[in-house]
Design an enzyme around this catalytic site. Structure first.
Site, PDB file in Angstrom:
ATOM      1  N   ASP A 113       6.595   5.274 -11.277  1.00 33.46           N
ATOM      2  CA  ASP A 113       7.210   3.992 -11.600  1.00 33.46           C
ATOM      3  C   ASP A 113       6.180   2.972 -12.095  1.00 33.46           C
ATOM      4  O   ASP A 113       6.007   1.903 -11.523  1.00 33.46           O
ATOM      5  CB  ASP A 113       7.945   3.450 -10.363  1.00 33.46           C
ATOM      6  CG  ASP A 113       8.763   2.209 -10.688  1.00 33.46           C
ATOM      7  OD1 ASP A 113       9.334   2.151 -11.796  1.00 33.46           O
ATOM      8  OD2 ASP A 113       8.815   1.296  -9.838  1.00 33.46           O
ATOM      9  N   GLU A 166       2.911   9.851  -2.628  1.00 39.44           N
ATOM     10  CA  GLU A 166       4.299  10.277  -2.448  1.00 39.44           C
ATOM     11  C   GLU A 166       4.585  11.689  -2.970  1.00 39.44           C
ATOM     12  O   GLU A 166       5.556  11.913  -3.699  1.00 39.44           O
ATOM     13  CB  GLU A 166       5.263   9.261  -3.074  1.00 39.44           C
ATOM     14  CG  GLU A 166       5.183   7.898  -2.415  1.00 39.44           C
ATOM     15  CD  GLU A 166       6.297   6.951  -2.848  1.00 39.44           C
ATOM     16  OE1 GLU A 166       7.022   7.275  -3.807  1.00 39.44           O
ATOM     17  OE2 GLU A 166       6.453   5.883  -2.218  1.00 39.44           O
ATOM     18  N   TYR A 191      10.602   1.667   2.641  1.00 38.02           N
ATOM     19  CA  TYR A 191      11.365   0.576   2.029  1.00 38.02           C
ATOM     20  C   TYR A 191      12.682   0.337   2.764  1.00 38.02           C
ATOM     21  O   TYR A 191      13.716   0.140   2.151  1.00 38.02           O
ATOM     22  CB  TYR A 191      11.597   0.881   0.545  1.00 38.02           C
ATOM     23  CG  TYR A 191      10.319   0.774  -0.255  1.00 38.02           C
ATOM     24  CD1 TYR A 191       9.829  -0.465  -0.655  1.00 38.02           C
ATOM     25  CD2 TYR A 191       9.580   1.906  -0.577  1.00 38.02           C
ATOM     26  CE1 TYR A 191       8.650  -0.572  -1.363  1.00 38.02           C
ATOM     27  CE2 TYR A 191       8.401   1.807  -1.282  1.00 38.02           C
ATOM     28  CZ  TYR A 191       7.935   0.567  -1.686  1.00 38.02           C
ATOM     29  OH  TYR A 191       6.758   0.450  -2.384  1.00 38.02           O
ATOM     30  N   GLU A 242       2.683   1.112   1.563  1.00 37.67           N
ATOM     31  CA  GLU A 242       3.647   0.423   0.693  1.00 37.67           C
ATOM     32  C   GLU A 242       4.813  -0.076   1.530  1.00 37.67           C
ATOM     33  O   GLU A 242       5.369   0.673   2.331  1.00 37.67           O
ATOM     34  CB  GLU A 242       4.197   1.354  -0.407  1.00 37.67           C
ATOM     35  CG  GLU A 242       3.221   1.688  -1.507  1.00 37.67           C
ATOM     36  CD  GLU A 242       3.890   2.468  -2.651  1.00 37.67           C
ATOM     37  OE1 GLU A 242       5.124   2.334  -2.815  1.00 37.67           O
ATOM     38  OE2 GLU A 242       3.170   3.192  -3.360  1.00 37.67           O
TER      39      GLU A 242
END
Length: 597
Positions: A160, A410, A465, A501
């Site tokens: 991303d 990731e 997240y 993150e």
């Protein structure tokens, strides 16, 4: 790999500037054999994608060409002459006149080309650099190229951030003696007030070696001889987070008592260790506060810019941050030099991002085919990953600011095949540098129940997240998820845990009295929720917010003008979250906030 510098025996010429530029579809089959037939010029260093108003150039898939004339200084007779590229994203071919003289694959690490036999002192040559931004399942990072209904080639990738390409870092011409210092490796330590600098020197040619260590005033504090040894430093001043102190190690190669080469590098005396659930720097527990970042600015793309570098460090220090991760690739070496001088701690990451077909499956995490297979991340990918590790560690091994290597971001560590893919890479990294801990950043699909590789690593680094992709707008439920997730990793591993993150996309200037996604208030409240949970666990060793600043991404309906998770806008204006982080982090001085029941 030694960074080119000017010494009494070495000289260098910077080749940055404006070069002739063309894409492959607009020039002949062998454009390096003559002056490029193009009306365009491109800045170096800079990614080329955003320099022009032409969409065909921005979205180009294939080779592009940079060209300029270069003159060799007339005093370089009898020396070896090299071209140095600090990076070429993602592959490069180097031509002198009509001749191919070098190639490199890998977009974020430097490479040298020996051109001694092709040039002469005082002479000039035509330099053409072909650069490809193409990604495949044999590159790091991986991707694929598809041909659409129109016949146009399109680049697809599974990370991303925008796939900027080109000569984004500096280009150099430099000279070295034929007998020379080829590499230096430094490992530091201390006992009481006495420091130690364990050095190893690799030479080209037959020479004796002499070394000396000077302090910040230039006074000699230790001397030695031989290609390997240990220098003792009385009354040592340690390199510390937030309090950098650098010595200078000068290595000289001598022939019959005459210095034939000299090279100097900065040395920070410090130790790094993982003990139980603690991360120790100089034997003291360290708590990471800071960010995942990107090399990303308007117009320049990933082009290195000293002004932005200085300003970004000022903003990090303003927030109270003591660290950052080089997500998701090695940054310019100038950035690490600056971190060494500023006392900022760095988690140095490879370009292995996108090793996860589960991302293609959306939030279900169900891959369309296995990630670790010849169809995607197979033997060729693993070999490219290994070479990237060699080049990264070879470049950055002497930086005191670098305290940990991050092998990948990731990856599909929950999938079968992950262990077979990563275990050889972990062993390689430990062979290359046994002094620093290893980690990888965990994707949300990889849980404490299904991850297959965490035991190979030293620190558990979580990307999570809750409150954004899961339980969006529901911070009460998100807090329960986060609490259980962290506890699960603690119970399973007994290792230090950190968050590499966490965050929420935020449109600057959007406000609400409710927990409304995209508002500045929601970003601030989400971060505060995470911090409450972090503070409950003494095993927790750090928090790095995603992201430092908004950044460009590929086209997608879930992104509006890029990723907006920055606490600063892309042009470095603070959102409300930056102020809340400043209130939390300033004064912590690398110490863990008090754990609560």
């Amino acid at each position: 790999m030694l960074k080119p510098i000017s010494t009494p025996t070495r000289e260098l010429v910077n080749l940055d500037g404006v070069w002739r530029f063309a894409i492959d579809s607009r020039v002949g089959d062998q454009p390096w054999t003559a002056r490029l037939d193009t009306p365009l010029e491109a800045a170096v260093p800079a990614s080329y994608n955003d320099l022009f108003t032409d969409a065909e150039i921005r979205d180009h898939v294939g080779w592009v060409y940079y060209q300029r004339e270069v003159r060799v200084p007339r005093g370089w007779g009898g020396e070896l002459i090299f071209l140095r590229f600090d990076a070429a994203t993602h592959a490069a071919r180097i031509y002198l006149g009509d001749t191919l003289v070098g190639e490199h694959i890998g977009g974020y690490t430097p490479f040298d080309v020996d051109i001694t036999s092709h040039v002469e002192a005082g002479g000039a040559f035509r330099l053409t650099v072909a650069v490809s931004g193409d990604l495949s399942n044999e590159t790091i990072p991986p991707g694929k190229i598809e041909v659409g209904m129109t016949g146009k080639r399109t680049q697809t990738y599974f990370h991303d951030f925008y796939n900027y390409a080109g000569l984004a870092r500096s280009v150099w011409l430099y000279s070295v003696p034929t007998t020379r210092v080829d590499d230096v490796t430094v490992v530091t330590g201390f006992e009481g007030t006495t420091g130690s600098v364990d050095y190893r020197v690799a030479l080209v040619g037959d020479a004796a070696v002499r070394v000396r260590l000077t302090d910040a005033t230039g006074a000699v504090v230790a001397e030695g001889s031989g290609a390997a040894g240990v220098l003792e430093v009385p009354d040592v001043v340690l390199w510390k987070p937030g309090a950098s102190y650098l010595y200078e190690l000068t290595v000289e190669a001598l022939h019959d008592g005459v210095v034939v080469d000299a090279y100097s590098l900065a040395v920070g005396v410090r130790t790094v260790e993982v003990r139980g659930h603690e991360f120790l720097i100089n034997g003291e527990p360290f708590y990471f506060t800071g960010f995942g970042k990107h090399e990303d600015t308007a117009v320049r793309g990933k082009g290195h810019d000293n002004a932005y570098m200085v300003h970004d460090f000022q903003l990090m220090e303003w927030t109270g941050a003591n660290s950052f991760r080089t997500s998701h690739y090695p940054y310019a070496e100038d950035v690490l030099d600056f971190a060494d001088r500023r006392g900022i701690v760095v988690i140095d990451e490879t370009a292995a991002v996108g090793l996860n077909m589960g991302v293609v499956g959306g939030m279900s995490g169900t891959p369309p085919f296995p990630t670790f297979s010849e169809q995607y991340a197979g033997a060729a990918t693993q070999a490219a990953h290994a070479q990237h590790l060699r080049e990264l560690i070879g470049r950055d091994k002497n930086h005191p600011s670098v305290v940990m290597w991050c092998i990948a971001n990731e990856p599909a560590s929950n999938e079968d095949g992950a262990r077979e893919y990563f275990e050889p890479l972990v062993n390689l990294a430990r062979d290359l540098d046994p002094t620093r801990p290893l980690t990888y950043s965990l994707v949300m699909f990889a849980t404490f129940k299904n991850d297959q590789i965490v035991d190979l690593f030293d620190v558990v680094s979580m990307n999570r997240y809750y409150g954004w992709y899961i339980s969006t707008g529901d911070l009460t439920t998100a807090e329960m998820y986060l609490q259980g997730d962290i506890q699960g990793w603690i119970d399973r591993t007994g290792k230090p845990i950190m968050m590499t993150e966490y965050g929420a996309d935020t449109q600057p200037g959007l406000h609400s009295v409710w927990d409304q996604a995209w508002t500045e208030e929601y970003q601030t409240d989400l971060l505060a929720m995470y911090h409450r949970v972090f503070d409950r666990f003494p095993q927790f060793v750090g928090e790095q917010v995603w992201n430092f600043a908004d950044f460009a991404t590929s086209n997608g309906i879930h992104r509006v003008d890029g990723n907006k998770k920055g606490v600063f806008t892309r042009d470095r204006r603070p959102k409300s979250a930056a102020l809340s982080l400043r209130r939390r982090w300033r004064g912590l001085d690398g110490r863990k906030p008090g754990a609560v029941d």
